[in-house]
Design a protein around this motif. Structure first.
Motif, short mmCIF file in Angstrom:
data_model
loop_
_atom_site.label_atom_id
_atom_site.label_comp_id
_atom_site.label_asym_id
_atom_site.label_seq_id
_atom_site.Cartn_x
_atom_site.Cartn_y
_atom_site.Cartn_z
N VAL A 40 0.85 -1.21 0.00
CA VAL A 40 0.00 0.00 0.00
C VAL A 40 0.88 1.25 0.00
O VAL A 40 0.53 2.27 -0.60
N LEU A 41 2.05 1.17 0.61
CA LEU A 41 2.98 2.33 0.59
C LEU A 41 3.37 2.66 -0.85
O LEU A 41 3.46 3.84 -1.23
N ASP A 42 3.57 1.61 -1.66
CA ASP A 42 3.92 1.85 -3.07
C ASP A 42 2.75 2.49 -3.80
O ASP A 42 2.92 3.37 -4.64
N GLY A 43 1.56 2.03 -3.44
CA GLY A 43 0.37 2.60 -4.09
C GLY A 43 0.22 4.08 -3.78
O GLY A 43 -0.07 4.90 -4.65
N ILE A 44 0.45 4.42 -2.50
CA ILE A 44 0.35 5.83 -2.09
C ILE A 44 1.39 6.65 -2.85
O ILE A 44 1.10 7.72 -3.39
N LYS A 45 2.62 6.09 -2.94
CA LYS A 45 3.70 6.84 -3.62
C LYS A 45 3.38 7.02 -5.10
O LYS A 45 3.64 8.07 -5.70
N ALA A 46 2.75 6.00 -5.69
CA ALA A 46 2.40 6.09 -7.12
C ALA A 46 1.43 7.24 -7.36
O ALA A 46 1.39 7.84 -8.43
N ILE A 47 0.64 7.57 -6.34
CA ILE A 47 -0.35 8.64 -6.50
C ILE A 47 0.25 10.01 -6.14
O ILE A 47 0.10 10.98 -6.86
N THR A 48 0.96 10.05 -4.98
CA THR A 48 1.41 11.38 -4.50
C THR A 48 2.89 11.64 -4.74
O THR A 48 3.36 12.76 -4.56
N GLY A 49 3.63 10.57 -5.08
CA GLY A 49 5.08 10.75 -5.29
C GLY A 49 5.85 10.81 -3.98
O GLY A 49 7.05 11.05 -3.95
N ILE A 50 5.14 10.60 -2.87
CA ILE A 50 5.79 10.76 -1.55
C ILE A 50 6.11 9.39 -0.92
O ILE A 50 5.27 8.48 -0.95
N ASP A 51 7.32 9.30 -0.36
CA ASP A 51 7.67 8.11 0.44
C ASP A 51 7.15 8.35 1.86
O ASP A 51 7.74 9.12 2.60
N THR A 52 6.03 7.74 2.19
CA THR A 52 5.43 8.02 3.49
C THR A 52 6.26 7.39 4.61
O THR A 52 6.65 6.22 4.52
N VAL A 53 6.52 8.16 5.67
CA VAL A 53 7.23 7.60 6.84
C VAL A 53 6.30 6.58 7.49
O VAL A 53 5.15 6.91 7.81
N PHE A 54 6.80 5.36 7.63
CA PHE A 54 5.95 4.27 8.13
C PHE A 54 6.64 3.54 9.28
O PHE A 54 7.84 3.28 9.21
N GLU A 55 5.86 3.22 10.33
CA GLU A 55 6.40 2.39 11.41
C GLU A 55 5.46 1.21 11.65
O GLU A 55 4.26 1.40 11.86
N ASN A 56 6.04 0.01 11.56
CA ASN A 56 5.28 -1.21 11.82
C ASN A 56 5.22 -1.40 13.33
O ASN A 56 6.17 -1.91 13.94
N LEU A 57 4.14 -0.96 13.92
CA LEU A 57 4.07 -0.89 15.38
C LEU A 57 2.68 -1.34 15.82
O LEU A 57 1.68 -1.02 15.15
N ASP A 58 2.64 -2.12 16.89
CA ASP A 58 1.34 -2.55 17.41
C ASP A 58 0.95 -1.66 18.58
O ASP A 58 1.64 -1.65 19.61
N LEU A 59 -0.13 -0.93 18.41
CA LEU A 59 -0.54 0.07 19.42
C LEU A 59 -0.98 -0.59 20.72
O LEU A 59 -1.22 0.08 21.72
N ARG A 60 -1.07 -1.93 20.74
CA ARG A 60 -1.41 -2.60 22.00
C ARG A 60 -0.20 -2.61 22.93
O ARG A 60 -0.32 -2.86 24.12
N GLU A 61 0.98 -2.32 22.38
CA GLU A 61 2.20 -2.31 23.20
C GLU A 61 2.46 -0.89 23.71
O GLU A 61 3.03 -0.05 23.00
N LYS A 62 2.04 -0.64 24.94
CA LYS A 62 2.06 0.72 25.50
C LYS A 62 3.44 1.36 25.43
O LYS A 62 3.58 2.52 25.03
#
Ligand code: WQD
Length: 338
Positions: A40-62
């Motif tokens: 999905v990050l590639d899809g977003i970049k294909a539309i906006t040209g932006i490399d979105t800052v992404f963190e694979n993080l589980d919000l259940r881990e306080k």
């Protein structure tokens, strides 16, 4: 302005990231990839040209949430999509839903309350209305006892935010979605098909593509014009745009420091058979379906009164049902050709 989008690789989240970036916002996405994919990050970049800052993080881990906000201490606002959302699954596994949809919200708000000020947009749902007495549904319609743990987590989430906003510098808006459908016109992003679709439109497009034998229409004995249940199907891009407008409202302090609620729908109700007819019209092909019994927990009818969203938020859905169905079909064909 740096904005955190939780669940930003999900269906509505990814479309909202695109609209935020289109408006010049710097976006950081948190997603645990439980119901999405890095593609999905590639899809977003294909539309906006932006490399979105992404963190694979589980919000259940306080602790992970606390660490994230230490590293990103310049976040002005949060749009919170990350949650489990399958009604049936929530009945089977309520604690998974209470942990994933409630604990994570509390951890986010605990971080935001430490800031001078923070804007918070909550992904809520028309499911909180249950079977509303009056159509179209207004925001002051009573919140009914939840019909599923999923719906209950949305009601509880709204209450937690309302209580917290009263005594902190968190400015919040609750967005109650009706039925999001369709995909970005570029077909670079859309609803990712993971498992057997619970929702109507992905089941229709997968059936049409030959992945499913036929659609089961859950009941044609409802007190509606054609006997099938009525919903308010809103194009996901229209929904995404509403989030940016709501965020700008908060950032510009237009919400007069109170928690505002907006129904996000088209204002038009469509029955299951009407959705099928729309699909057949835009795709030029017949859909295989059969009428079966009602699905447990379904309401007869739910469509939005959009006056508040139109007049206060200054937003109105632009796409028709046919346009939304056409975008869903285009997306299905695109991902199946890859
Ligand atoms: C729509 C209509 C079904 C599938 C749910 C959640 C809501 C939101 C959207 C997350 C109903 C009928 C469906 C099928 C069918 N979820 N149907 N055959 O139930 O209105 O809303 O999803 O944000 O919170 O409650 O959406 O798409 O499942 O169903 O006949 O195979 O289509 O009975 O009338 P729903 P849906």
């Amino acid at each position: 302005m740096k904005i955190l989008v939780t669940g930003g690789l999900g269906f509505i989240g990814s479309h909202t990231v695109v609209e935020l970036q289109n408006q010049g916002f710097e976006v950081v996405v948190i997603d645990n990839l439980s119901n999405s994919s890095l593609k999905v990050l590639d899809g977003i970049k294909a539309i906006t040209g932006i490399d979105t800052v992404f963190e694979n993080l589980d919000l259940r881990e306080k602790e992970k949430v606390q660490d994230f906000f230490k590293r990103h201490n310049d976040i002005s606002g949060v749009i919170h999509f990350a949650a489990s959302k399958a009604v049936g699954e929530s009945v089977e596994n309520p604690l998974l839903y209470y942990e994933n949809n409630i604990n994570t919200l509390v951890y986010l708000l605990q971080e935001l309350q430490q800031k001078q000020e923070a804007s918070f947009i909550f992904s809520s749902s028309c499911t909180v209305y249950g079977q509303a007495e009056k159509m179209p549904i207004t925001e002051d319609a009573s919140v009914q006892p939840a019909m599923s743990p999923y719906g209950n987590t949305k009601q509880i989430g709204e209450e937690i935010i309302t209580d917290t906003a009263k005594v902190t510098n968190i400015n919040a808006i609750l967005l109650r979605y009706f039925n999001p459908i369709g995909a970005h016109p570029s077909t670079e992003i859309g609803e990712l098909p993971l498992g057997v679709p619970q929702n109507l439109v992905p089941f229709i497009t997968q059936t049409a593509f030959g992945l499913r034998k036929e659609l089961s229409v859950y009941g044609d004995d409802y007190p509606t014009p054609d006997g099938t249940a009525v919903r308010d199907y809103i194009h996901v891009v229209d929904l995404a745009k509403a989030h940016v407008i709501a965020l700008q409202r908060l950032l510009n302090k237009k919400n007069l420091n109170k928690v505002e609620i907006f129904n996000l729908g088209t204002g038009t109700g469509s029955s299951v058979l009407e959705v099928i007819q729309s699909f057949e019209k835009v795709s030029g092909q017949k859909l295989a379906y059969k009428i079966v019994g009602r699905r447990e927990g379904d309401v007869i009818s739910a469509y939005a009164n959009t006056d508040t969203a139109n007049n206060v938020l200054g937003w109105k859905a632009a796409s028709t049902l046919d346009e939304a169905m056409a975008s869903a079909w285009k997306w299905e064909q695109k991902i199946r050709k890859q």
